[in-house]
Design a protein around this motif. Sequence first.
Motif, PDB file in Angstrom:
ATOM      1  N   GLY A 185      29.560  87.954   2.257  1.00 50.38           N
ATOM      2  CA  GLY A 185      28.894  86.892   1.519  1.00 50.38           C
ATOM      3  C   GLY A 185      29.207  85.536   2.103  1.00 50.38           C
ATOM      4  N   VAL A 186      28.553  84.529   1.561  1.00 46.91           N
ATOM      5  CA  VAL A 186      28.788  83.151   1.977  1.00 46.91           C
ATOM      6  C   VAL A 186      28.774  82.257   0.746  1.00 46.91           C
ATOM      7  N   ALA A 187      29.667  81.274   0.739  1.00 52.16           N
ATOM      8  CA  ALA A 187      29.750  80.277  -0.325  1.00 52.16           C
ATOM      9  C   ALA A 187      29.803  78.901   0.320  1.00 52.16           C
ATOM     10  N   VAL A 188      29.324  77.887  -0.386  1.00 60.69           N
ATOM     11  CA  VAL A 188      29.128  76.567   0.206  1.00 60.69           C
ATOM     12  C   VAL A 188      29.841  75.501  -0.620  1.00 60.69           C
ATOM     13  N   SER A 189      30.344  74.476   0.061  1.00 62.78           N
ATOM     14  CA  SER A 189      31.016  73.362  -0.606  1.00 62.78           C
ATOM     15  C   SER A 189      30.777  72.070   0.165  1.00 62.78           C
ATOM     16  N   PRO A 201      36.064  70.700   2.545  1.00 65.42           N
ATOM     17  CA  PRO A 201      36.678  71.821   3.274  1.00 65.42           C
ATOM     18  C   PRO A 201      37.629  72.650   2.427  1.00 65.42           C
ATOM     19  N   VAL A 202      38.097  72.108   1.300  1.00 67.07           N
ATOM     20  CA  VAL A 202      39.028  72.849   0.449  1.00 67.07           C
ATOM     21  C   VAL A 202      38.352  73.444  -0.779  1.00 67.07           C
ATOM     22  N   GLY A 203      37.038  73.285  -0.885  1.00 70.96           N
ATOM     23  CA  GLY A 203      36.318  73.837  -2.014  1.00 70.96           C
ATOM     24  C   GLY A 203      36.419  72.948  -3.244  1.00 70.96           C
ATOM     25  N   PRO A 204      36.042  73.474  -4.418  1.00 74.16           N
ATOM     26  CA  PRO A 204      35.632  74.853  -4.651  1.00 74.16           C
ATOM     27  C   PRO A 204      34.299  75.191  -3.977  1.00 74.16           C
ATOM     28  N   PHE A 205      34.115  76.486  -3.693  1.00 74.81           N
ATOM     29  CA  PHE A 205      32.926  76.963  -3.014  1.00 74.81           C
ATOM     30  C   PHE A 205      32.004  77.671  -4.004  1.00 74.81           C
ATOM     31  N   THR A 206      30.715  77.398  -3.865  1.00 76.56           N
ATOM     32  CA  THR A 206      29.710  78.036  -4.709  1.00 76.56           C
ATOM     33  C   THR A 206      29.075  79.187  -3.946  1.00 76.56           C
ATOM     34  N   PRO A 207      29.213  80.417  -4.456  1.00 73.59           N
ATOM     35  CA  PRO A 207      28.711  81.565  -3.703  1.00 73.59           C
ATOM     36  C   PRO A 207      27.212  81.748  -3.857  1.00 73.59           C
ATOM     37  N   ARG A 208      26.601  82.291  -2.839  1.00 71.51           N
ATOM     38  CA  ARG A 208      25.216  82.727  -2.928  1.00 71.51           C
ATOM     39  C   ARG A 208      25.149  83.956  -3.840  1.00 71.51           C
ATOM     40  N   PRO A 209      24.042  84.132  -4.556  1.00 66.96           N
ATOM     41  CA  PRO A 209      23.976  85.236  -5.524  1.00 66.96           C
ATOM     42  C   PRO A 209      23.955  86.623  -4.905  1.00 66.96           C
ATOM     43  N   LYS A 210      23.583  86.728  -3.631  1.00 64.02           N
ATOM     44  CA  LYS A 210      23.543  88.017  -2.957  1.00 64.02           C
ATOM     45  C   LYS A 210      24.297  87.936  -1.636  1.00 64.02           C
ATOM     46  N   ALA A 211      24.750  89.092  -1.166  1.00 66.90           N
ATOM     47  CA  ALA A 211      25.398  89.151   0.142  1.00 66.90           C
ATOM     48  C   ALA A 211      24.381  88.872   1.234  1.00 66.90           C
ATOM     49  N   ILE A 212      24.869  88.529   2.413  1.00 67.43           N
ATOM     50  CA  ILE A 212      24.000  88.289   3.560  1.00 67.43           C
ATOM     51  C   ILE A 212      23.205  89.558   3.866  1.00 67.43           C
ATOM     52  N   LYS A 213      21.903  89.428   3.950  1.00 68.24           N
ATOM     53  CA  LYS A 213      21.041  90.584   4.210  1.00 68.24           C
ATOM     54  C   LYS A 213      21.393  91.203   5.566  1.00 68.24           C
ATOM     55  N   GLY A 214      21.582  92.509   5.569  1.00 69.29           N
ATOM     56  CA  GLY A 214      21.928  93.210   6.806  1.00 69.29           C
ATOM     57  C   GLY A 214      23.397  93.205   7.141  1.00 69.29           C
ATOM     58  N   SER A 215      24.247  92.615   6.274  1.00 75.68           N
ATOM     59  CA  SER A 215      25.681  92.576   6.544  1.00 75.68           C
ATOM     60  C   SER A 215      26.354  93.842   6.044  1.00 75.68           C
ATOM     61  N   PHE A 216      27.485  94.168   6.635  1.00 79.39           N
ATOM     62  CA  PHE A 216      28.271  95.324   6.228  1.00 79.39           C
ATOM     63  C   PHE A 216      29.664  95.196   6.824  1.00 79.39           C
ATOM     64  N   SER A 217      30.571  96.051   6.389  1.00 82.31           N
ATOM     65  CA  SER A 217      31.941  96.083   6.875  1.00 82.31           C
ATOM     66  C   SER A 217      32.682  94.789   6.515  1.00 82.31           C
ATOM     67  N   ILE A 218      33.648  94.379   7.348  1.00 80.54           N
ATOM     68  CA  ILE A 218      34.621  93.354   6.953  1.00 80.54           C
ATOM     69  C   ILE A 218      34.864  92.347   8.087  1.00 80.54           C
ATOM     70  N   ASP A 219      35.773  91.424   7.810  1.00 81.41           N
ATOM     71  CA  ASP A 219      36.347  90.493   8.792  1.00 81.41           C
ATOM     72  C   ASP A 219      35.321  89.614   9.501  1.00 81.41           C
ATOM     73  N   PRO A 220      34.530  88.841   8.759  1.00 78.51           N
ATOM     74  CA  PRO A 220      33.616  87.911   9.422  1.00 78.51           C
ATOM     75  C   PRO A 220      34.370  86.799  10.137  1.00 78.51           C
ATOM     76  N   ALA A 221      33.900  86.441  11.321  1.00 85.07           N
ATOM     77  CA  ALA A 221      34.426  85.298  12.073  1.00 85.07           C
ATOM     78  C   ALA A 221      33.233  84.575  12.670  1.00 85.07           C
ATOM     79  N   VAL A 222      33.081  83.312  12.358  1.00 86.63           N
ATOM     80  CA  VAL A 222      31.907  82.552  12.792  1.00 86.63           C
ATOM     81  C   VAL A 222      32.306  81.548  13.852  1.00 86.63           C
ATOM     82  N   PHE A 223      31.651  81.657  15.004  1.00 83.51           N
ATOM     83  CA  PHE A 223      31.939  80.810  16.162  1.00 83.51           C
ATOM     84  C   PHE A 223      30.799  79.822  16.379  1.00 83.51           C
TER      85      PHE A 223
END
Length: 345
Positions: free
Chosen positions: A126-130, A133-155
């Motif tokens: 999932g993804v949440a937005v603020s 940088p320290v939040g609080p973060f507001t999550p999107r109502p659904k997970a990222i479409k097509g996502s699965f498993s764990i350990d996201p790292a965004v470059f």
Amino acid sequence: MPEEKIDHIDFDLLNEKAISKPIVSHIYTADPSAHYFNGKIYIYPSHDIDGGEAFDDLGSHFAMEDYHVISMENIESEGVDHGVALHVDDVPWAAKQMWAPDAAHKNGKYYLFFPAKGHDDIFRIGVAVSDSPVGPFTPRPKAIKGSFSIDPAVFEDEDGSYYMYFGGLWGGQLQRWRTGTYDSSQPKSPTAHLPKDDETALMPKIAKMTDDLLEFAEEPKDVLLIDEKGNPLLAGDNKRRFFEAAWLHKHNGKYYFSYSTGDTHFICYGIGDSPYGPFTYKGKILEPVIGWTSHHSICKVEDKWYLFYHDSSLSKGVTHLRSIKVIELVHDQNGLINAIEPYKL
């Protein structure tokens, strides 16, 4: 699997020999994702708690339920805990196990990317937005479409493109997606659906992000890890093959993909010419730490690189109660990374 708690080690002596101390010690934190935003260090770890779950190879004892953001004014300063930035109860699609997250910054907004098990017991991202940088973060109502498993790292690349790397074996469920859909058979077995030792190892995944960083702009594809002869790493090569904890950094025009080998407890890396790879295996970054897991990030602060990692020395070896740490990381004149021994001999 090792025992949950290690009893034969002198932890007072071990902590004296550790090359670095916990960044915070009032809570247990792990899987540190570190970023240098606006002249300040921000760390996005998972928050370890004693959830009372049984210790098993599916990671049920890693029952984390929220995220705290830790900041540091500089690499020598104490870590500051900014409190709960996001709780599982605030995420409509998530049920439990808020594992290793990451963060990104774009156009004044901050994005927290996180895995969690949905109500169907399947990991999604999932993804949440603020605005902070320290939040609080507001999550999107659904997970990222097509996502699965764990350990996201965004470059974030120098051209303004953002890429997500993700995946984890065993309890991370990556092996259950080999056919493109989730395989729910043998749910109690963490090693079901893995390739045979002489077959190509399961590879981490990559997907370019949309401009708003809220979805994938493409179908996830494999990140190929190869040996010095150009051959894909094999599943039985468990001292080099990918297990979890993907991370990417760029140094002198080269892309460095680093990751954990899981059951052999190394942080390793490969080098490539594209964010998509392939990445040629080059060696270890970090030798094993106390505790079963090894998970890291690599962040440049001013003109130096640093390795953020965790161990279980503060909890005297309790596997699921870890503490984040930091140490300088050095690339040599050939661009190779000097391996780090976490405890002084």
